[in-house]
Structure formats: structure tokens, C-alpha cells
Scaffold this active site. Structure first.
Site, PDB file in Angstrom:
ATOM      1  N   GLU A 202      -1.362   0.082   0.712  1.00 56.52           N
ATOM      2  CA  GLU A 202      -0.071   0.478   0.132  1.00 56.52           C
ATOM      3  C   GLU A 202       0.275   1.950   0.313  1.00 56.52           C
ATOM      4  O   GLU A 202       0.185   2.751  -0.626  1.00 56.52           O
ATOM      5  CB  GLU A 202      -0.007   0.120  -1.361  1.00 56.52           C
ATOM      6  CG  GLU A 202      -0.115  -1.352  -1.630  1.00 56.52           C
ATOM      7  CD  GLU A 202       0.375  -1.743  -3.018  1.00 56.52           C
ATOM      8  OE1 GLU A 202       0.707  -0.863  -3.822  1.00 56.52           O
ATOM      9  OE2 GLU A 202       0.434  -2.955  -3.288  1.00 56.52           O
ATOM     10  N   GLU A 390      -2.721  -9.279  -1.618  1.00 55.86           N
ATOM     11  CA  GLU A 390      -2.645  -9.190  -3.085  1.00 55.86           C
ATOM     12  C   GLU A 390      -1.450  -9.987  -3.571  1.00 55.86           C
ATOM     13  O   GLU A 390      -0.388  -9.966  -2.932  1.00 55.86           O
ATOM     14  CB  GLU A 390      -2.440  -7.748  -3.585  1.00 55.86           C
ATOM     15  CG  GLU A 390      -3.673  -6.891  -3.547  1.00 55.86           C
ATOM     16  CD  GLU A 390      -3.434  -5.499  -4.141  1.00 55.86           C
ATOM     17  OE1 GLU A 390      -2.611  -5.349  -5.064  1.00 55.86           O
ATOM     18  OE2 GLU A 390      -4.086  -4.560  -3.645  1.00 55.86           O
TER      19      GLU A 390
HETATM   20  C1  NOJ Z   1      -1.242  -2.975  -5.921  1.00 55.47           C
HETATM   21  C2  NOJ Z   1      -2.446  -2.093  -5.848  1.00 55.47           C
HETATM   22  O1  NOJ Z   1      -3.021  -2.209  -4.577  1.00 55.47           O
HETATM   23  C3  NOJ Z   1      -3.475  -2.388  -6.938  1.00 55.47           C
HETATM   24  O2  NOJ Z   1      -4.416  -1.369  -6.911  1.00 55.47           O
HETATM   25  C4  NOJ Z   1      -2.778  -2.525  -8.260  1.00 55.47           C
HETATM   26  O3  NOJ Z   1      -3.686  -2.685  -9.304  1.00 55.47           O
HETATM   27  C5  NOJ Z   1      -1.833  -3.703  -8.181  1.00 55.47           C
HETATM   28  N1  NOJ Z   1      -0.809  -3.394  -7.208  1.00 55.47           N
HETATM   29  C6  NOJ Z   1      -1.118  -4.015  -9.494  1.00 55.47           C
HETATM   30  O4  NOJ Z   1      -0.301  -2.943  -9.834  1.00 55.47           O
END
Ligand code: NOJ
Length: 484
Positions: A202, A390
Site C-alpha cells: 500500500e 487483503e
Molecule cells: C491495510 C493495511 O495493509 C493493514 O496493515 C491494515 O491493518 C488494514 N488495511 C486495515 O486497516
């Protein structure tokens, strides 16, 4: 009533038009395992996994010679995180990993996405690597292998060594080379145990969030030109690391990344809206995905930035756009787009105040996000190998006195997203796997422990783990390779 007798009689009952079907259903539920009414299947080799990241779960921040990361500094700075919470202990996974691997075995996942903590391997940013923690990760990987779980490794999930931040962090081009050096070293040590590598997680979150607003570590708000250059340094680091991974691996390596495509989806599924969403997603992701996949910045991005536009060479662009073996997308939410006769040709629709969201206010619930995001990435850029790296939901979970966590809102979210993912896959969108965020409740960055994303409840005082109802839901999806 034994099962055979019941089945025989159930058939007879079903044949009778006079009996209410509800009676029949109530009876059958007592004797047959409940099955989803019309499970929608995924392809036989679809990869089901879960995901975590080092600073969010490991704790043990002083163990094994680990150096400081920007998240240690940031979370220990008063006022930066919820209630001043830090990742000092988190889920204590540095020590409790065998237990967490057992949780994964219970779920039946085939793959585990985790990250290596850069400050464990290069405590001072550069110079000498720390062999102690390479050995730690070897032990974790060996245990995963015994459990038949495939590791998928992110090299940097935001925990930049503080020593590099002291020299400017991502605003300094040297950091790009330091990252490639670290990536090459880790791969040289672990390529016998890991095949799937992701460079970064990200870009937008850690660059724009960390250097362009201050909500994330290192908490800076740089002038636009410097922020734009930090973006460029991060994608350059990604490209250099792809080269370093390929050059250092002694065993076959598959290389990709995990990106939160800043989303756009058609408000209505017709040709004009879909076209508007395609244009919008390409522009919205100009500093990261678009330049990585196209090897050039969009004209609009450069024009709008004017004198703040990134400084780069043709060679930089070639490095940034190294071919990848797969593309990981983190999908939580997206935003509707409509066509417009403005200069851009599209408009993002502001969300009405009643738009549903998770406990996290940014996490607007729109299941079609997981249909449209990979579909648009495949259609626009011809990407053939996509993983959802994710997807998950934060809920105000309650551990009841009877030991259960009945997170039905998370189940509703997951079911609806997975139905849309199944729709995408069955239409031929090339998504080959799904990693649920997260295996465990963990340190949710600036929100500390106040936002729970796990399908396992963690009591942060005792470190006791309790699978939530959603983990039974996910387990069932995996067992049936279908969602219903
Ligand atoms: C994306 C991130 O990669 C992760 O670290 C985070 O906990 C989640 N989003 C939820 O916000």
C-alpha cells in the site's frame, strides 16, 4: 430417529403436498449437517489464505537485536496513536507463532501472507545485517512448512528503519537503494523457504499517509514537491527490489506487490459508467499502480503537478515498471463514479451520510469493490495473475461470558464480498487467491487496539486467542471451496 429412517420418511413427507415445508425443514436440520442452500463454487486451485504484518502482530521489539522502526518512534510520541498505544507487545507473535500456525491449520488455509520486519534484519538501516532474526524467520517458515502452509512474504509493510528516516526516509532517494539491498539480502537467505515475494504494501497509505498529512509514521506533512518525490522514490525502490529479488534468489521466485488500488467503480453497470470508472481508476492511481504497470506517469498527473511534478529519468521508469509475476490488491472499499462532461470525463460521487461503514469510519461497505477493482485492473492493464492480498472488516466485537464472539456483521460483510469475488472469478477475472485480513486482532496503526480486524479475538492482556464466529464461517468457505 436414526438417519436412514429419517431420510426415507423425509422423502415420503416431501412427496405429500399437504405437509407444510417448514416442518420438514425443521426436522431435517436436526439430522443433516446444514449446508449452504446454493453454494457458489470457486475454481479447484483457488488459494485461500490469511494475512498479517510484522509490526501489527510481532511485538518483541527489543528481541534478537531488532533496531527501531518509524512506527516505534511514532507510536511512542504522545498524541500520535489512540490512547498512546504501541506495537511493543501487540500479539506477541514473535513468541506465539506456533499457536497462530495452529489457528491457521484449524481454518484450513493454504497460504499465509506475513511480513518481515526490516529493522530486525538491518537494525541500523544499512551496514551489517542481523543474522539472529534471519534464524527466527527460518524457524517460523519451517513450522509453516510442517503445517503445509505456503508463506507469502511482504518485504516492507511500513516499518522503515528509524536510522533511514533520520536521513530523510522515503523523501531521500538513497532509501530506495537501501530497500533493494535489504530485499536482496533477505531473498539470498530465505529463497529456499519462500517462493512468493511482495516488495511493498500500500504505497498510498505509507507515503501519502506518512509524508503528506501526518496521520501515519513518520508523521510528516511535506511540501507537495517533496511528497511527490517520496512517491517516486517508493516506486523506484519497488522496481529496484524486484531486480534484486530476481538476482539473489537461489530458488524459483515469484515477485509481486500488494497495492490498495485507490478505487473507482461504476455507480451503474452500463458502458458509460464503466468507461468513466476506467478513466478514473487510472488517474487516481497515477503515482503508483499506473506508473508501475505502464512505465509512465499520466499526462494529467504531470500537468496538474506542474513545477511539483516528480523528477525522473527514462531509466527510472524502466526500473519502476519491471515485469511482475503477480499483482496483489488489497480490497476494502471503493467509490462510485459517474460520467461527466467536465474536463476529466468522470466524477466521484460523494457518499450519502447514510452509506454503511465498518467500525473504521473509512471502511465503507460496498461488496462490488471486490468485483470491480480486480476486473478493472485486468481490463485496463491486461494483468493476468491477481491475488486479493487483503480484505476484511473491523467490528465492535464483544467477547461474551460464554466465550463466544458472535460477529455477524463481519460474516455479512465477508459473505457479500466473497459472493462478488465469486462473480468475478466465474466471469473469468483472473483472481487466483484471497487473503483475509486478518488472522488475529492486532495493532491497527494510529488506531492502536481500538479497531479489531481479526477473525480471531485477542485479549491483549492475556494473549488468549478465541476464534470468532466469522472464523467458522471462513473455515466453511474454505472447506467447501464455495460461498453460499
Ligand atoms: C491495510 C493495511 O495493509 C493493514 O496493515 C491494515 O491493518 C488494514 N488495511 C486495515 O486497516
Amino acid at each position: 430417529m436414526n438417519r436412514r429412517f429419517f431420510l426415507k420418511n423425509a422423502a415420503a413427507l416431501a412427496a405429500s403436498p399437504l405437509l407444510p415445508t417448514t416442518t420438514l425443514r425443521a426436522e431435517s436440520e436436526k439430522h443433516l449437517p446444514a449446508i449452504a442452500s446454493q453454494p457458489r463454487p470457486f475454481p479447484p486451485n483457488f488459494v485461500w489464505g490469511t494475512a498479517t504484518a510484522a509490526y501489527q502482530v510481532e511485538g518483541a521489539v527489543h528481541a534478537g537485536g531488532r533496531g527501531l522502526s518509524i512506527w516505534d518512534t511514532f507510536s511512542h510520541t504522545p498524541g500520535k496513536t489512540f490512547d498512546g498505544e504501541t506495537g511493543d507487545v501487540a500479539d506477541d507473535e514473535y513468541y506465539l507463532y506456533p499457536e497462530d500456525i495452529r489457528l491457521m491449520q484449524r481454518l484450513g488455509v493454504r497460504a499465509f501472507r506475513f511480513s518481515i520486519a526490516w529493522p530486525r534484519i538491518f537494525p541500523h538501516g544499512t551496514s551489517k545485517p542481523n543474522a539472529v532474526d534471519i534464524d527466527h524467520y527460518k524457524r517460523v517458515l519451517d513450522r509453516l512448512k510442517e503445517a503445509n502452509i505456503v508463506p507469502v512474504c511482504t518485504l516492507c509493510h511500513w516499518d522503515l528503519p528509524q536510522a533511514l528516516q533520520d536521513k530523510g526516509g522515503w523523501a531521500n532517494r538513497d532509501t530506495s537503494y537501501a530497500f533493494a539491498h535489504y530485499a536482496g539480502y533477505v531473498v539470498s537467505q530465505l529463497s529456499d523457504r519462500i517462493t512468493y515475494w511482495m516488495t511493498m504494501n500500500e504505497f498510498d497509505s505509507f507515503i501519502d499517509g506518512g509524508y503528506g498529512g501526518g496521520g501515519m509514521a513518520p508523521g510528516l506533512d511535506l511540501p507537495l514537491g517533496q511528497l511527490v518525490q517520496a512517491r517516486q522514490n517508493a516506486v523506484l525502490a519497488h522496481g529496484l527490489a524486484v531486480q534484486a529479488i530476481r538476482a539473489s534468489a537461489h530458488h524459483p521466485a515469484k515477485v509481486g506487490l500488494a497495492e490498495d488500488i485507490s478505487g473507482a467503480m461504476p455507480a451503474i453497470e452500463d458502458a458509460a459508467h464503466i468507461h468513466a470508472a476506467e478513466v478514473a481508476i487510472r488517474e487516481r492511481n497515477a503515482p503508483y499502480t499506473t506508473v508501475i504497470l505502464e512505465g509512465r506517469y499520466t499526462e494529467q498527473y504531470l500537468r496538474k503537478l506542474g513545477r511539483n511534478a516528480p523528477k525522473f529519468t527514462a531509466e527510472d521508469l524502466r526500473i519502476i515498471s519491471q515485469p511482475l509475476d503477480f499483482f496483489g490488491i488489497n480490497v476494502y472499499t471503493t467509490q462510485e463514479v459517474i460520467p461527466s462532461d467536465n474536463q476529466e470525463g468522470y466524477e466521484f460521487v460523494p457518499r450519502p451520510a447514510t452509506y454503511p461503514h465498518a467500525q473504521s469510519k473509512w471502511l465503507f461497505v460496498n461488496p462490488q469493490a471486490i468485483y470491480w477493482t480486480p476486473k478493472l485492473v485486468a481490463d485496463i492493464w491486461g494483468v493476468k495473475n491477481i491475488y486479493i492480498t487483503e480484505n476484511g472488516y473491523s467490528s465492535a466485537d464483544v467477547l461474551r461470558a460464554d466465550g463466544q464472539v458472535l460477529d455477524t456483521d463481519r460474516i455479512m460483510y465477508l459473505r457479500n464480498y466473497l459472493l462478488q469475488l465469486q462473480r468475478a472469478v466465474s466471469e473469468g477475472v483472473p483472481v487466483h487467491g484471497y487473503f483475509l485480513w486478518s488472522l488475529l486482532d492486532n495493532f491497527e496503526w494510529a488506531h492502536g487496539y481500538s479497531q479489531r480486524f481479526g477473525i480471531t479475538y485477542v485479549d491483549f492482556k492475556t494473549q488468549v486467542r478465541t476464534p470468532k464466529l466469522s472464523s467458522d464461517f471462513y473455515r466453511r468457505v474454505i472447506a467447501e471451496n464455495a460461498v453460499g
